[in-house]
Motif scaffolding. Structure first.
Motif, short mmCIF file in Angstrom:
data_model
loop_
_atom_site.label_atom_id
_atom_site.label_comp_id
_atom_site.label_asym_id
_atom_site.label_seq_id
_atom_site.Cartn_x
_atom_site.Cartn_y
_atom_site.Cartn_z
N GLY A 4 0.99 -1.12 -0.02
CA GLY A 4 0.05 0.13 -0.09
C GLY A 4 0.74 1.25 0.05
O GLY A 4 1.59 1.47 0.87
N ILE A 59 0.33 5.97 4.97
CA ILE A 59 0.65 5.17 5.81
C ILE A 59 1.58 4.32 5.41
O ILE A 59 2.77 4.01 6.23
CB ILE A 59 -0.44 4.32 6.39
N GLU A 117 2.65 -1.34 -4.59
CA GLU A 117 1.30 -0.46 -4.79
C GLU A 117 0.72 -0.97 -6.03
O GLU A 117 1.10 -0.87 -7.02
CB GLU A 117 1.82 1.11 -4.86
N LYS A 118 -0.61 -1.47 -5.85
CA LYS A 118 -1.38 -1.85 -7.09
C LYS A 118 -1.62 -0.87 -8.30
O LYS A 118 -1.72 -1.14 -9.37
CB LYS A 118 -2.36 -2.56 -6.54
N SER A 132 -5.31 9.03 -0.15
CA SER A 132 -4.12 9.74 0.37
C SER A 132 -4.05 11.20 -0.48
O SER A 132 -3.46 12.13 -0.24
CB SER A 132 -2.79 9.28 0.49
N ASN A 161 -8.29 13.62 0.13
CA ASN A 161 -8.76 14.13 1.26
C ASN A 161 -8.60 15.56 1.29
O ASN A 161 -8.30 16.38 0.45
CB ASN A 161 -7.74 13.31 2.57
N TRP A 162 -9.02 15.95 2.33
CA TRP A 162 -9.04 17.49 2.71
C TRP A 162 -7.88 18.23 2.97
O TRP A 162 -7.78 19.52 2.85
CB TRP A 162 -10.16 18.05 3.94
N TRP A 221 -5.97 18.45 5.95
CA TRP A 221 -6.16 18.79 7.33
C TRP A 221 -5.12 17.86 8.11
O TRP A 221 -5.35 16.65 8.12
CB TRP A 221 -7.55 18.73 8.02
N ALA A 265 -0.27 -6.73 -4.70
CA ALA A 265 -0.07 -8.27 -3.65
C ALA A 265 -1.10 -8.88 -3.61
O ALA A 265 -2.40 -8.65 -3.44
CB ALA A 265 0.19 -7.56 -2.32
N GLY A 278 -6.59 9.58 8.71
CA GLY A 278 -5.39 9.19 8.65
C GLY A 278 -4.33 9.98 8.05
O GLY A 278 -3.01 9.65 8.06
N PHE A 279 -4.83 11.01 7.22
CA PHE A 279 -3.78 11.80 6.61
C PHE A 279 -2.93 12.44 7.54
O PHE A 279 -1.77 12.35 7.26
CB PHE A 279 -4.44 12.57 5.45
N GLY A 280 -3.52 13.42 8.15
CA GLY A 280 -2.60 14.28 8.94
C GLY A 280 -1.72 13.47 10.05
O GLY A 280 -0.85 13.93 10.57
#
Ligand SMILES: Cc1cc2nc3c(=O)[nH]c(=O)nc-3n(C[C@H](O)[C@H](O)[C@H](O)COP(=O)(O)OP(=O)(O)OC[C@H]3O[C@@H](n4cnc5c(N)ncnc54)[C@H](O)[C@@H]3O)c2cc1C
Length: 442
Positions: A24, A28, A47-48, A56, A59-60, A62, A185, A398-400
């Motif tokens: 992935g 992350i 990464e597929k 990722s 997102n916004w 933030w 994978a 999860g981005f921030g």
């Protein structure tokens, strides 16, 4: 429509062996690969599609400590620090700026909850201020709504999702990570119940440690190996506007719309708390666990029954490792935006800020969020399969936190002293079947 994301090149040859394989290439997986390589391990990142192309880059942007569950605050605090150091180390701009986050409310009860949260955050060295209506007015001049107050965290920040993850991947590569795109994978190979390799569409990589950071795909991957990972998929919508007058820097959240200033001068804009839950057999399987969260969030959620239900039935869970897998069938997950949410967000923004009357939508997109029952991610070994680790289920925020979540995941994989206590992120909490409720403010 996919928002544009900067492209990076792939490494040509798949290694025959690696200390750790990370599945992935979102924020992350890339952050985890970076920290693993900095510890001196050989790392292959698989990464597929292409790096950063799913959640990722959608997102916004933030980078928020504000409003996080108590358990996540230390990790969010570390993440803000790491955004700065990892950007500097990569030598490529991620768009990260510490411009603060401001939430506004018209509800005195909500403001009281924010006061309680700010006291907890202070104990954990995050300094947020509860603002009076007069203080709010100085921060959002020209806003015509009647606010009872606000919550402001000056140490919070923003980054540019279209640039950030490819930039962090450039940093990871500097430390020796090899990056393999269009390389799904298909599953794990095992010996004596332990991980011994990863079967990819381009061949097998032998390894004793695999970290799955597959976002919306992680639960499906786990099911191939009989491992339960309760995750619901929610399609969210966001858009960007044309360049906007200088009404604020940073990010602003209200009861209706949320905006974040972009480097191109526009805003990333969305309606708060809205999404469409994809009803799928997995969700019914875990219905009891998800029920409290659904009740809490249902006001902003639509339910959708259709393609994904039948896709999941058709895919099954036992595909062979030597034939194309479901991960090759959809290189980049690209759900359609809900244009009623886009138009509603623009109308609400302009109604409250008349100086923005000429603002237009430049682009809209969708993204699929992977939501755990308590909206806390999983950063954990998998008890049933030694050598297999998870960093997934980031539940729309999860981005921030990504740079620190990747560091924690790297520590968990290597058994080093963890960046923060990982107990709250255990896989086990999700599989004993108890109902779980969300614990953050937003
Ligand atoms: C509209 C929207 C707004 C959001 N706003 C914010 C925000 O402002 N702040 C915030 O903190 N968070 C926000 N989020 C959430 C945030 O984007 C995610 O939590 C975060 O990006 C998750 O990162 P990830 O690496 O886990 O997943 P992803 O970025 O989805 O990456 C997972 C990757 O794994 C790959 N993959 C999956 N399976 C395989 C396989 N078998 N083989 C190879 N590759 C595989 C996928 O192709 C994908 O690229 C938002 C999300 C959305 C959709």
């Amino acid at each position: 429509m996919s928002p544009p994301v900067s492209r990076i090149a792939s490494d040509e040859r798949l290694p025959a062996q690696a200390d750790v394989v990370v599945i992935g290439g979102g924020v992350i997986g890339v952050s985890a690969a970076y920290h693993l390589a900095r510890k001196g391990h050989s790392v292959a990142l698989i990464e597929k599609g292409h790096v950063g192309a799913e959640q990722s880059s959608r997102n916004w942007g933030w980078c928020r400590q504000q409003g996080r569950a108590r358990a996540e605050i230390p990790l969010a605090r570390e993440a803000l620090r790491l955004w700065e150091t990892m950007q500097e180390d990569a030598g490529v701009d991620t768009g990260f700026r510490r411009t603060g986050i401001l939430f506004l409310t018209k509800d005195p009860q909500e403001l009281a909850a924010w006061e309680q949260w700010a006291a907890i955050a202070r104990e954990l060295q995050v300094h947020s201020t509860v603002l009076s209506p007069a203080e709010v007015a100085t921060r959002v001049p020209g806003n015509t709504d009647k606010w009872v107050g606000g919550l402001h965290t000056p140490s919070d920040g923003r980054a540019e999702p279209s640039m950030a993850v490819p930039a962090l991947a450039t940093g990871a590569r500097k430390h020796g990570v090899t990056i393999h795109q269009r390389c799904a994978a298909r599953g794990l190979e095992t010996q004596g119940g332990r991980v011994s390799g990863v079967a990819t569409e381009k061949g097998t990589i032998r390894t004793h440690a695999v970290l799955l950071a597959g976002g919306a795909w992680s639960s499906l991957f786990c099911r191939r190996h009989g491992i339960a990972l309760p995750v619901g998929l929610v399609n969210a919508t966001a858009c960007r506007t044309t360049p906007a007058p200088d009404i604020m820097d940073g990010a602003l959240g209200t009861d209706l719309y949320c905006i974040r200033r972009r480097l191109d001068g526009g805003f990333t804009l969305a309606l708060r708390g809205r999404g469409t839950v994809e009803l799928a057999p997995d969700l019914f399987r875990y219905a009891r666990t998800f029920w409290p969260t659904y009740l809490h969030r249902r006001k902003g959620l639509k339910l959708s029954f259709g393609k994904s239900f039948f896709d999941q039935m058709r895919r099954g869970t036992r595909w062979p490792l030597d034939a194309p897998s479901p991960f090759e069938a959809e290189r980049v997950r690209d759900p359609a935006p809900d244009m009623s949410l886009v138009n509603g967000a623009l109308a609400a923004l302009i109604a409250a800020n008349p100086t923005l009357k000429d603002l237009k939508i430049a682009e809209a997109w969708g993204g699929t969020i992977d939501c755990t029952p308590d909206t806390i991610p999983v950063i954990s070994p998998v008890g049933a399969m030694p050598g297999f680790f998870l960093a997934t289920g980031f539940s729309g925020h999860g981005f921030g936190i990504g740079p620190a979540a990747g560091k924690l995941a790297a520590d968990v994989v290597t058994g080093d002293t963890p960046l923060v206590d990982p107990a709250a992120y255990s896989h086990q909490r999700l599989i004993d079947g108890r109902p779980l409720a969300p614990v953050g403010l937003f």
